[in-house]
Design an enzyme around this catalytic site. Structure first.
Site, mmCIF file in Angstrom:
data_model
loop_
_atom_site.group_PDB
_atom_site.id
_atom_site.type_symbol
_atom_site.label_atom_id
_atom_site.label_comp_id
_atom_site.label_asym_id
_atom_site.label_seq_id
_atom_site.Cartn_x
_atom_site.Cartn_y
_atom_site.Cartn_z
ATOM 1 N N SER A 15 0.848 -0.810 -0.606
ATOM 2 C CA SER A 15 -0.057 -0.116 -0.038
ATOM 3 C C SER A 15 0.344 1.359 0.246
ATOM 4 O O SER A 15 1.512 1.345 -1.031
ATOM 5 C CB SER A 15 -0.845 -0.144 0.968
ATOM 6 O OG SER A 15 -1.824 1.245 1.288
ATOM 7 N N HIS A 42 -2.061 -1.088 -3.862
ATOM 8 C CA HIS A 42 -3.292 0.048 -3.174
ATOM 9 C C HIS A 42 -2.816 1.117 -4.425
ATOM 10 O O HIS A 42 -2.482 1.798 -4.519
ATOM 11 C CB HIS A 42 -3.001 0.530 -2.194
ATOM 12 C CG HIS A 42 -3.755 -0.397 -1.298
ATOM 13 N ND1 HIS A 42 -4.020 -0.276 0.411
ATOM 14 C CD2 HIS A 42 -4.851 -2.193 -1.181
ATOM 15 C CE1 HIS A 42 -4.296 -1.544 0.779
ATOM 16 N NE2 HIS A 42 -4.519 -2.462 -0.386
ATOM 17 N N ASP A 135 -4.539 -4.491 5.858
ATOM 18 C CA ASP A 135 -5.283 -5.142 4.666
ATOM 19 C C ASP A 135 -4.303 -5.910 3.977
ATOM 20 O O ASP A 135 -2.638 -6.435 4.820
ATOM 21 C CB ASP A 135 -5.312 -4.376 3.030
ATOM 22 C CG ASP A 135 -5.403 -5.077 2.070
ATOM 23 O OD1 ASP A 135 -6.735 -6.158 2.426
ATOM 24 O OD2 ASP A 135 -6.234 -4.792 1.144
#
Length: 334
Positions: A15, A42, A135
């Site tokens: 991310s 992401h 995540d």
């Protein structure tokens, strides 16, 4: 690919700070690398994933491309999840879907990791790199439960250590090391001899199927969780708490959240509502003053109503300041 010797699969999630980390990782693979690599980084829906693919192609020895739906894959290639779509794996091919967001993201890491675990079991190597919140933790749990390997970037090496730290705390990493040392480790791991794979747990299969269907599925979410008195911040539906040690929630339309992400989403919705309330009270205050001037109302009455509105305005501003401070503190903790 043969039925007796399925390929090795490497799935990577990143991310914040992930572009540099994944580029550094991809540069370490030799041209004859005997595994397929799948990367979720992401990104916003309006991003152009071709930029990342170009960086990988220029810096590494493997061909890199954005994934396409129903695309067969092969070892020695890197596949990137395209913007605003999940990338999933089934036996021998890639699925690209417009399923519900997970942990606020599409593409998200957990759907890829779960699908890989179900399709390839102990032939999966999962890697979590830099990023905020958590995540990838649930997906890494699925990989471990199906016999795969868990690798995380050393939090001291990560630009944003939240995601690796979450995996370490909730799953336990088989290997924790800087990105610069991962290439050599992976070259060793993909050439191991592995035992026969076992059947994946039913709950992991159900969640993988939810991501594939892109449809509401009430029976499926009932089978893996218990309804709780919370609402989905994305669609407003009720949530189910997923069974297991790692606290997670799902709605029947497919949105999924860890507890940390759900709290962050609720906080964002509260702040959004407060800004709307502040605007409406300020407009009301201005309207009262304008009506008083226009209709010649008693100045004391108008003044009192304006003061009453100001009390509400000041309270809302104080709450917004507190919300901003809480958000800043949470980021500082990470």
């Amino acid at each position: 690919m043969t039925k007796t010797q399925p390929p090795m699969i490497i799935v990577v999630g990143a991310s914040a700070g992930g572009m540099q980390a994944t580029a550094n990782l991809s540069a370490q693979f030799p041209k004859d690398f005997p595994a397929a690599i799948f990367i979720v980084n992401h990104m916003g829906a309006d991003n152009n994933g071709d930029v990342l693919a170009k960086v990988f192609n220029e810096s590494g020895g493997l061909t890199c491309e954005q994934a396409h739906d129903e695309q067969p894959f092969q070892s020695g290639h890197i596949y990137l999840a395209p913007p605003d779509q999940h990338m999933l794996l089934v036996e021998g091919k890639i699925l690209v879907t417009k399923g519900a967001r997970e942990n606020r993201y599409r593409p998200a890491i957990d759907p890829l990791f779960r699908s890989a675990a179900v399709a390839y079991g102990n032939r999966v190597i999962g890697i979590i790199l830099t990023g905020y919140l958590d995540d990838g933790t649930s997906g890494m749990m699925a990989i471990k439960q199906c016999g795969g390997v868990c690798i995380v970037q050393d939090p001291l090496d990560a630009a944003y250590p939240d995601m690796p730290q979450s995996v370490i705390a909730n799953v336990g990493a088989d290997y924790c090391l800087p990105v610069a040392e991962m290439g050599m480790l992976l070259s060793d791991l993909v050439r191991r001899k592995l035992p026969r794979r076992k059947q994946p747990p039913k709950d992991i299969v159900i969640e993988a199927e939810i991501a594939q269907r892109v449809l509401s599925d009430l029976p499926a979410v009932k089978a893996i969780g218990e309804q709780v008195p919370f609402n989905c911040p994305d669609c407003g539906g009720v949530l189910w708490q997923i069974e297991g040690d790692f606290l997670r929630y799902r709605c029947h339309t497919g949105h999924a959240f860890t507890s940390a992400v759900l709290l962050a989403q609720q906080t964002a919705k509260i702040e959004e509502t407060l800004w709307v309330a502040l605007r409406m009270f300020e407009e009301r205050q201005n309207l009262i003053a304008t009506m008083g001037q226009s209709h010649g109302s008693s100045s004391s009455s108008v003044s009192q109503r304006v003061q009453d509105s100001q009390i509400h305005i000041d309270r809302i501003r104080a709450m917004l300041k507190a919300t901003h401070k809480d958000n800043h503190d949470e980021v500082a903790k990470g």
